[in-house]
Structures are given as C-alpha cells and as structure tokens.
Design a protein around this motif. Structure first.
Motif, mmCIF file in Angstrom:
data_model
loop_
_atom_site.group_PDB
_atom_site.id
_atom_site.type_symbol
_atom_site.label_atom_id
_atom_site.label_comp_id
_atom_site.label_asym_id
_atom_site.label_seq_id
_atom_site.Cartn_x
_atom_site.Cartn_y
_atom_site.Cartn_z
ATOM 1 N N ASN A 89 0.855 -1.190 0.000
ATOM 2 C CA ASN A 89 0.000 0.000 0.000
ATOM 3 C C ASN A 89 0.888 1.236 0.000
ATOM 4 O OD1 ASN A 89 -2.317 -1.748 0.396
ATOM 5 N ND2 ASN A 89 -1.716 -1.850 2.545
ATOM 6 N N SER A 90 1.097 1.816 -1.150
ATOM 7 C CA SER A 90 2.015 2.955 -1.235
ATOM 8 C C SER A 90 1.483 4.165 -0.492
ATOM 9 C CB SER A 90 2.289 3.305 -2.698
ATOM 10 O OG SER A 90 1.086 3.543 -3.401
ATOM 11 N N ASN A 91 0.163 4.298 -0.354
ATOM 12 C CA ASN A 91 -0.394 5.460 0.338
ATOM 13 C C ASN A 91 -0.161 5.423 1.844
ATOM 14 O OD1 ASN A 91 -2.326 3.250 0.157
ATOM 15 N ND2 ASN A 91 -3.812 4.590 1.157
ATOM 16 N N TYR A 92 0.200 4.259 2.398
ATOM 17 C CA TYR A 92 0.528 4.159 3.818
ATOM 18 C C TYR A 92 2.041 4.129 4.066
ATOM 19 C CZ TYR A 92 -4.395 3.173 4.800
ATOM 20 O OH TYR A 92 -5.771 3.266 4.914
ATOM 21 N N GLY A 93 2.815 4.328 3.013
ATOM 22 C CA GLY A 93 4.268 4.366 3.165
ATOM 23 C C GLY A 93 4.945 3.016 3.132
ATOM 24 N N LYS A 133 6.364 -13.629 -18.745
ATOM 25 C CA LYS A 133 6.492 -12.622 -17.687
ATOM 26 C C LYS A 133 5.127 -12.112 -17.214
ATOM 27 C CE LYS A 133 11.112 -11.188 -19.136
ATOM 28 N NZ LYS A 133 12.023 -10.071 -19.472
ATOM 29 N N LYS A 134 4.241 -13.072 -16.929
ATOM 30 C CA LYS A 134 2.904 -12.724 -16.463
ATOM 31 C C LYS A 134 2.850 -12.458 -14.960
ATOM 32 C CE LYS A 134 0.498 -15.286 -20.117
ATOM 33 N NZ LYS A 134 -0.482 -16.372 -20.411
ATOM 34 N N ILE A 135 3.799 -13.013 -14.214
ATOM 35 C CA ILE A 135 3.810 -12.801 -12.763
ATOM 36 C C ILE A 135 4.281 -11.378 -12.473
ATOM 37 C CG2 ILE A 135 4.816 -13.518 -10.558
ATOM 38 C CD1 ILE A 135 5.121 -16.316 -11.692
ATOM 39 N N LYS A 136 3.452 -10.592 -11.806
ATOM 40 C CA LYS A 136 3.846 -9.230 -11.450
ATOM 41 C C LYS A 136 4.873 -9.277 -10.324
ATOM 42 C CE LYS A 136 -0.602 -7.197 -12.771
ATOM 43 N NZ LYS A 136 -1.783 -6.418 -12.320
ATOM 44 N N THR A 137 5.799 -8.370 -10.354
ATOM 45 C CA THR A 137 6.852 -8.354 -9.337
ATOM 46 C C THR A 137 6.375 -7.650 -8.070
ATOM 47 O OG1 THR A 137 7.751 -6.407 -10.475
ATOM 48 C CG2 THR A 137 8.785 -8.554 -10.943
ATOM 49 N N CYS A 138 6.221 -6.352 -8.131
ATOM 50 C CA CYS A 138 5.790 -5.563 -6.981
ATOM 51 C C CYS A 138 4.612 -4.694 -7.409
ATOM 52 C CB CYS A 138 6.950 -4.692 -6.492
ATOM 53 S SG CYS A 138 6.555 -3.617 -5.095
ATOM 54 N N THR A 139 3.461 -4.922 -6.794
ATOM 55 C CA THR A 139 2.244 -4.196 -7.165
ATOM 56 C C THR A 139 1.892 -3.188 -6.081
ATOM 57 O OG1 THR A 139 1.446 -6.177 -8.301
ATOM 58 C CG2 THR A 139 -0.153 -4.429 -7.882
ATOM 59 N N ARG A 140 1.624 -1.955 -6.493
ATOM 60 C CA ARG A 140 1.270 -0.886 -5.576
ATOM 61 C C ARG A 140 -0.243 -0.693 -5.556
ATOM 62 N NH1 ARG A 140 5.536 0.404 -8.514
ATOM 63 N NH2 ARG A 140 4.336 1.594 -10.055
ATOM 64 N N PHE A 141 -0.785 -0.597 -4.335
ATOM 65 C CA PHE A 141 -2.217 -0.400 -4.162
ATOM 66 C C PHE A 141 -2.482 0.864 -3.348
ATOM 67 C CE2 PHE A 141 -1.813 -4.957 -4.822
ATOM 68 C CZ PHE A 141 -2.905 -5.283 -5.609
ATOM 69 N N LYS A 172 -7.614 -0.230 -4.586
ATOM 70 C CA LYS A 172 -7.379 0.116 -5.983
ATOM 71 C C LYS A 172 -5.920 -0.128 -6.343
ATOM 72 C CE LYS A 172 -7.482 4.108 -9.122
ATOM 73 N NZ LYS A 172 -7.764 5.580 -9.211
ATOM 74 N N GLU A 173 -5.690 -0.808 -7.471
ATOM 75 C CA GLU A 173 -4.319 -1.034 -7.943
ATOM 76 C C GLU A 173 -3.821 0.214 -8.653
ATOM 77 O OE1 GLU A 173 -1.925 -3.929 -11.074
ATOM 78 O OE2 GLU A 173 -3.619 -4.769 -9.936
#
Length: 277
Positions: free
Chosen positions: A218-222, A238-246, A256-257
C-alpha cells in the motif's frame, strides 16, 4: 601430474571434505530429520525441487500455542475437526499460533491446513513448509512498529490467493524461500480496519509459475518492498507481477491497484534483481 592422478586427488579431496562435514554435524548432535532440515537450510533455494520428506504425521484438532522454540522435526501437521478446513473462508483458526518472539522450525503443514500459522508479534519461521495452503500460509499480526517477522528457508505451494499475509506493523523479511502455484507471495493488508506502514524484504527466493504477483503493498501508507535475487521459473511470458502498488484503505473495500514494477520509492529493486529461468 597425469589426468588420471589429478582425478584421484580431486576425489580424495571431495571425500575428505564430505567426511569433515559429517563429523562436524555429528559433533553437534544433529541426526536424522534434523540433519535433513539443516542441510536444506544451508543449500540455496531451488525451483521447488527440494521439498522435504515428512518424518511422520500429526493430526491437529486444536491450535498449538508456541512460546520459545518449537521444533517439529519435519513431521507433517494437518488439521482435523474444527481445523479441518482448507478453503478461503476468513476467520479460520491456525494450526500454530506464535507468541511474541517465538520460533517455529522444521515443520511441514499438510492438508487441511486451516489458516496455517499466526504470529502475534515478532517471530521466526525457519524451514517451515506448506504443501497445500488453506486460507493463508502465515499471517503476521504484531502491533509494534519495531516488530520483525523472519521467514527463512522452507516453501509453499498450491495457494489460491495469498501465501504470507502481513496485517500488522513492522518488518517482514523472507529469505531462501520457494513458492509455486500461488496467488500472491506477500501481501500487505489492503483493507484492514487498522492500517500500518509496513516494510518488506524478499531476498534469494525462487518463484515457480503459475502465480499472480510476488508482493503487493500500500504505497499510500508508506509501505516499501525491496526485492533481491528473485528467480522466476516457467514464466517466459512474464505474467507474474513483481511488486504491485495499491491504494489501501481501512473501510474493508477492495483496494485500488495503482501500478506495478520498480519505482525507486515503494518498490525498490532493479531489473537485474529479477531473473527468468
């Protein structure tokens, strides 16, 4: 020195080294299943090819509380009765519940797995294996920002969704782990009623497809996630996502992604930290 003589010398060196290792292990009193566990920890993580052999099995009808250190000696623990579920229902009880500072090691969790392992504070999971993840493999619930959760060695497979669920505060460190056929390896809770800033470090890990993502934060929480020495197997597309920000929330809504991949702020790694094999 002839090639034949040199070959004999190399063979003697290997034998001598092997005997020295065995002697050292014997001196420490490590035998049987414990030796298997020790050598598994010393070896580099592989592409889900070194899953351990169980040393007996144990049905668990009531959560096992752990304080201090619990050594399962590579027995397979599986749920029965109230712990006999293996679905994705929220609120299931775990097979093991670890108190703050507890260590769980050399354990195989079979099926049904219920909600795996819960850590109420800082904890260490050492050489713990999940053969068929139920709701989650492990959930980290400590409330202190100084809490540290360590997952070293071991692996998990057959997780419909999350493997390691990070609900609490603090830092989660995952090293020399392997995962295959999964949804998300690590997920910082996206909609818990109480949210925290969370730090995640994933290092020397083997990921085998199919899978959806390695880590979600959760990028909004730091939140931050650092990835190092990640080896992805069987994912040429390369379908596996590495680092996903929500964009996380505390209302229970689906988060929300916002994006995925390295950004230098929340997802801290470079393309050289990820290899495809």
């Amino acid at each position: 020195m002839t090639a034949q003589t040199e070959q004999r010398v190399r063979h003697r060196r290997k034998v001598t080294k092997r005997r020295a290792v065995i002697a050292g292990v014997s001196a420490l009193g490590i035998t049987g299943a414990a030796l298997v566990a020790t050598t598994s920890l010393l070896s580099t993580a592989g592409a889900a090819t070194s899953w351990p052999t169980e040393n007996g099995s144990r049905p668990v009808s009531k959560t096992i509380p752990v304080s201090g250190t619990y050594d399962g000696r590579l027995a397979r623990f599986y749920g029965t009765g109230d712990l006999g579920g293996s679905g994705q229902e929220e609120g299931q009880d775990p097979i093991f519940e670890l108190a703050d500072g507890a260590v769980l090691k050399n354990v195989i969790i079979g099926s049904p797995a219920a909600d795996g392992v819960h850590c109420k504070g800082s904890c260490t999971l050492q050489n713990v294996w999940w053969l068929d993840v139920g709701e989650d493999a492990a959930t980290f619930k400590g409330k202190s920002s100084s809490a540290v959760y360590t997952v070293h060695g071991g692996g998990a497979k057959n997780a419909d969704d999350k493997v390691l669920q990070f609900n609490g505060a603090g830092k989660l460190v995952v090293t020399r782990f392997q995962v295959e056929n999964f949804g998300k390896l690590v997920r910082s809770c996206g909609n818990c009623s109480t949210q925290f800033k969370r730090t995640i470090i994933i290092n020397d890990v083997d990921v085998t497809a199919p899978g959806k993502s390695i880590v979600g934060i959760n990028s909004n929480y730091g939140d931050t996630a650092a990835l190092r020495k990640i080896r992805i197997h069987g994912d040429s597309g390369k379908k596996i996502k590495t680092c996903t920000r929500f964009e996380g929330n505390s209302s229970g809504k689906e988060p929300k992604e916002l994006g995925s991949g390295p950004d230098g702020t929340s997802c801290k790694f470079s393309s050289s930290d990820i290899t495809y094999q």
